[in-house]
Structure formats: C-alpha cells, structure tokens
Write a protein that holds these residues in place. Sequence first.
Motif, PDB file in Angstrom:
ATOM      1  N   UNK A 173      26.185  34.560  41.379  1.00  0.00           N
ATOM      2  CA  UNK A 173      26.374  35.936  41.541  1.00  0.00           C
ATOM      3  C   UNK A 173      27.079  36.836  40.021  1.00  0.00           C
ATOM      4  N   UNK A 174      26.557  37.728  39.920  1.00  0.00           N
ATOM      5  CA  UNK A 174      26.998  38.516  38.645  1.00  0.00           C
ATOM      6  C   UNK A 174      28.426  38.756  38.864  1.00  0.00           C
ATOM      7  N   UNK A 175      29.101  39.039  37.845  1.00  0.00           N
ATOM      8  CA  UNK A 175      30.533  39.590  38.135  1.00  0.00           C
ATOM      9  C   UNK A 175      30.922  41.018  38.520  1.00  0.00           C
ATOM     10  N   UNK A 176      29.785  41.653  38.013  1.00  0.00           N
ATOM     11  CA  UNK A 176      29.870  43.192  38.571  1.00  0.00           C
ATOM     12  C   UNK A 176      29.704  43.221  39.962  1.00  0.00           C
ATOM     13  N   UNK A 177      30.647  43.897  40.794  1.00  0.00           N
ATOM     14  CA  UNK A 177      30.808  44.077  42.145  1.00  0.00           C
ATOM     15  C   UNK A 177      31.682  43.008  42.681  1.00  0.00           C
ATOM     16  N   UNK A 178      31.916  41.803  42.119  1.00  0.00           N
ATOM     17  CA  UNK A 178      32.798  40.715  42.765  1.00  0.00           C
ATOM     18  C   UNK A 178      34.160  40.745  41.964  1.00  0.00           C
ATOM     19  N   UNK A 179      34.091  40.802  40.434  1.00  0.00           N
ATOM     20  CA  UNK A 179      35.444  40.759  39.779  1.00  0.00           C
ATOM     21  C   UNK A 179      35.934  42.044  38.956  1.00  0.00           C
ATOM     22  N   UNK A 180      37.197  42.309  39.296  1.00  0.00           N
ATOM     23  CA  UNK A 180      37.815  43.786  38.909  1.00  0.00           C
ATOM     24  C   UNK A 180      39.007  43.417  38.401  1.00  0.00           C
ATOM     25  N   UNK A 181      39.326  44.436  37.534  1.00  0.00           N
ATOM     26  CA  UNK A 181      40.661  44.570  36.822  1.00  0.00           C
ATOM     27  C   UNK A 181      41.557  45.108  37.659  1.00  0.00           C
ATOM     28  N   UNK A 182      42.958  44.503  37.801  1.00  0.00           N
ATOM     29  CA  UNK A 182      44.038  45.157  38.720  1.00  0.00           C
ATOM     30  C   UNK A 182      44.179  46.563  38.458  1.00  0.00           C
ATOM     31  N   UNK A 183      44.638  47.578  39.153  1.00  0.00           N
ATOM     32  CA  UNK A 183      44.986  48.635  38.566  1.00  0.00           C
ATOM     33  C   UNK A 183      46.652  48.971  38.472  1.00  0.00           C
ATOM     34  N   UNK A 184      47.197  47.805  38.901  1.00  0.00           N
ATOM     35  CA  UNK A 184      48.656  47.800  38.482  1.00  0.00           C
ATOM     36  C   UNK A 184      48.661  47.003  37.285  1.00  0.00           C
ATOM     37  N   UNK A 185      47.808  45.986  37.158  1.00  0.00           N
ATOM     38  CA  UNK A 185      48.129  45.364  35.496  1.00  0.00           C
ATOM     39  C   UNK A 185      46.594  44.943  35.243  1.00  0.00           C
ATOM     40  N   UNK A 186      46.452  45.678  33.893  1.00  0.00           N
ATOM     41  CA  UNK A 186      44.978  45.457  33.333  1.00  0.00           C
ATOM     42  C   UNK A 186      44.984  43.972  32.740  1.00  0.00           C
ATOM     43  N   UNK A 187      45.924  43.097  32.648  1.00  0.00           N
ATOM     44  CA  UNK A 187      45.785  42.007  32.257  1.00  0.00           C
ATOM     45  C   UNK A 187      45.448  41.013  33.769  1.00  0.00           C
ATOM     46  N   UNK A 188      45.620  41.537  34.850  1.00  0.00           N
ATOM     47  CA  UNK A 188      45.043  40.516  36.029  1.00  0.00           C
ATOM     48  C   UNK A 188      43.814  41.037  36.436  1.00  0.00           C
ATOM     49  N   UNK A 189      42.974  39.989  36.956  1.00  0.00           N
ATOM     50  CA  UNK A 189      41.679  40.172  37.509  1.00  0.00           C
ATOM     51  C   UNK A 189      41.676  39.648  38.752  1.00  0.00           C
ATOM     52  N   UNK A 190      40.851  40.620  39.654  1.00  0.00           N
ATOM     53  CA  UNK A 190      40.928  40.111  41.156  1.00  0.00           C
ATOM     54  C   UNK A 190      39.515  40.046  41.546  1.00  0.00           C
ATOM     55  N   UNK A 191      39.295  38.688  42.180  1.00  0.00           N
ATOM     56  CA  UNK A 191      37.917  38.310  42.667  1.00  0.00           C
ATOM     57  C   UNK A 191      37.972  38.637  44.049  1.00  0.00           C
ATOM     58  N   UNK A 192      36.773  39.116  44.604  1.00  0.00           N
ATOM     59  CA  UNK A 192      36.564  39.831  45.764  1.00  0.00           C
ATOM     60  C   UNK A 192      35.163  39.099  46.284  1.00  0.00           C
ATOM     61  N   UNK A 193      35.409  37.940  46.981  1.00  0.00           N
ATOM     62  CA  UNK A 193      34.147  37.467  47.567  1.00  0.00           C
ATOM     63  C   UNK A 193      34.466  37.087  48.989  1.00  0.00           C
ATOM     64  N   UNK A 194      33.365  36.624  49.643  1.00  0.00           N
ATOM     65  CA  UNK A 194      33.744  36.139  50.991  1.00  0.00           C
ATOM     66  C   UNK A 194      34.194  35.029  51.117  1.00  0.00           C
ATOM     67  N   UNK A 195      35.304  34.703  51.810  1.00  0.00           N
ATOM     68  CA  UNK A 195      35.840  33.418  51.971  1.00  0.00           C
ATOM     69  C   UNK A 195      35.454  32.402  52.965  1.00  0.00           C
ATOM     70  N   UNK A 196      34.828  32.860  54.025  1.00  0.00           N
ATOM     71  CA  UNK A 196      34.187  32.219  55.006  1.00  0.00           C
ATOM     72  C   UNK A 196      33.022  31.524  54.655  1.00  0.00           C
ATOM     73  N   UNK A 197      32.395  30.644  55.451  1.00  0.00           N
ATOM     74  CA  UNK A 197      31.236  29.718  55.176  1.00  0.00           C
ATOM     75  C   UNK A 197      30.229  30.546  55.536  1.00  0.00           C
ATOM     76  N   UNK A 198      28.800  30.321  54.763  1.00  0.00           N
ATOM     77  CA  UNK A 198      27.633  31.048  54.873  1.00  0.00           C
ATOM     78  C   UNK A 198      26.992  31.133  55.963  1.00  0.00           C
ATOM     79  N   UNK A 199      26.990  30.207  56.861  1.00  0.00           N
ATOM     80  CA  UNK A 199      25.987  29.779  57.875  1.00  0.00           C
ATOM     81  C   UNK A 199      26.505  30.396  59.098  1.00  0.00           C
ATOM     82  N   UNK A 200      25.717  30.594  60.262  1.00  0.00           N
ATOM     83  CA  UNK A 200      25.957  31.258  61.330  1.00  0.00           C
ATOM     84  C   UNK A 200      26.759  30.496  62.136  1.00  0.00           C
TER      85      UNK A 200
END
Length: 346
Positions: free
Chosen positions: A319-346
């Motif tokens: 996956x590209x980091x764009x759309x999934x990896x962000x800089x925290x609004x509260x602390x620019x030194x902290x990065x936030x990863x936002x991906x689906x935690x669950x398994x991919x299969x039905x």
Amino acid sequence: LVSAQMKISMLLALLFVALASASPASSDISINEYVRVIDLTSNAVRVESTVELANNGGSTINVVHFAAPAGVSFFSWKDEEGNTLEITKVSGGFATVKLVNTISAGATVTLNGLSVLTDAVKPFPASITQADSQLVKFTDSLYVSQPYDIKTLRTEIKLPSQVIESKTEHESVNVKGDIIEYGPFENIPSGTIEPLEVHFENNNPFATSTSVLKEIEISHWGNVAVEETYQLRHSGAALKGGFSRHDLQRNPSGSGVSSFRSLLAHLPASAKDLYFRDSIGNISSSHARFDDNEVEFEVQMRFPMFGGWKTEFYVGYNLPTTGFLFTSAANSQVHVLNVTFSAAFD
C-alpha cells in the motif's frame, strides 16, 4: 432415558433462571415488539434484532440491558439514527447499553441489534462421504432471552436451501421456500423458554481460521507492506472414507458438494503487488478484480478442502503511505497508521 429435547429444555431452563436472578434490568421497561432474523446461510450465524422499547415508569431512562449470547464474536446495538451505542459493561450474561438519546417517561424507542455467532451450527451427522450433502443443526430458544417482558415477538430463519430435514413444530410455524417463520407470539414474560431446533442442508464453505497473523511493515520510502498468515480448516462434517479425485473431476457438481476450493478477500483499492503462497511456494491460481472502492482477490487452494482438512497460506500486498500514514495533529513527531485491523476474507 432423557431425550435430547428434554435435555435442551432443562439446560435452557437453568440458563434462564440464572439470568433472571442476575438481571440488572429495570422493571419500568417492556418490549412492545421484537423482530428477530436469524441468518443460517453460512457457518457464522448472524442474528439481527429490531426492538421497540417502552418506558412505563415515571423517570427518564439512559441505559438499557440486553442478554449477551455466550460465544458471541460480534455484538452491537444502534439507535434509529444509526448511532452505535456504547456497551459500558458485560456482566452476568447481560450487556449494559448506554443510549445516545434518553427515553422519556411514557415514550418508546426502536433499537437495532446485531450478533454474530461462530460456533452455533453443528454438522449432523458429524462425518459424511464425498458423495453426501452436508446436514447441520442449529439450536436456540423459540422465545428471545431478553430481561424484559415482550408483547409481540416474531422470528424469521433464513436457510441456504429449501432442504429441511426437521424443525421445531409449532402452531405458528410457516415455511416459505428457504425461510421459516415463527410467531407472532403475544405477551411473553421475561425468562419464558421453548426449545428451537432446525436440521437442514448447508453446503456453503465452512472455512474457519484457527489462527490469523497480520504483519505490517512501514517503510520510510513511502510503502506499507502487509502480509497475512492463515491457519485454515474446514469445520464442517469430516470426510468419511477416502478422497477420490477421479470422482470429483468426473462429477464436479455431485461430488464433494460441501468442499471448497476458493476464498474471496477484500483489499484496499490502492493495494498492489498481490501474492498468494503456501509452504511449497507461490500459487498462481488466483484472480484480482480492481475497482474504485476495493480490490477483490480470489485465491484458489492447491487442493479442494473437505471437512476436517487443514491448510496454511499467506496473502500479501503493498500500500502507498498516502491515505494510510498520517502525522498526528497534536504532535508532529508522532505518526498515525490507519489500516484495517481485521482479516481480509469474508
């Protein structure tokens, strides 16, 4: 000798006596209408409930209580506006649900619940030959085990086919193809029980992941690598006797009807470099369909999966980091990863 039906009745009676004695529910609340839809089309049972609650007391109510089914893998309630309600406590078989909008004295509110049970359908018989269809049993209560009196109750059961070996008989039962309807039942006191059992055909994939490991590697070069490792087994009726590939190839529609060969994964729309491997190596028998919302990745095993059989495989993608990896609004030194935690299969 004690019959199976009597054993079920005794167990349910003990359960509801225990629940009734431990119930934290307010006596000011009753249920005007309860509609329950039980989906038995796969090995995971989905129970959707629509409940109209009435506040018969003189004060405002901001929490309600619902029975939390044993062995539930997913459990949620929403209000009429679609707000997911906070479950603040689960104790003694009951869940405490906090309302977003309180119920005024004399008012009513409609809530929608969803429960998913992963071990509620049992193969019966427990083993079958390659030529047999798979029959399974589902056991529950004809009446809903909630801690409030119910004025009207309806139950609808969805089956994967019209083949019904047996079902609990009742004067209210109505069968329409692959749908069984019970009710309406009127004026049901809290804790009232009646065994419910359905024995039916289900040849849909009984794919069960006994273990899932999801590994995510973040690169400073703008890439997120995801790999999922699955320990998979067919949790349906075990294969009795030997496996014949000749019979399967000669009559694919009538041999091994309860087995499965492929599974479907839902990946992010920006997923690329997809792969499917097992302990031997890369498996090329997979297909991907790309659209704006997701990538559908269909994987095919090296061999058909019959009841009791197990396998291990790996699915990976980038996956590209764009759309999934962000800089925290509260602390620019902290990065936030936002991906689906669950398994991919039905």
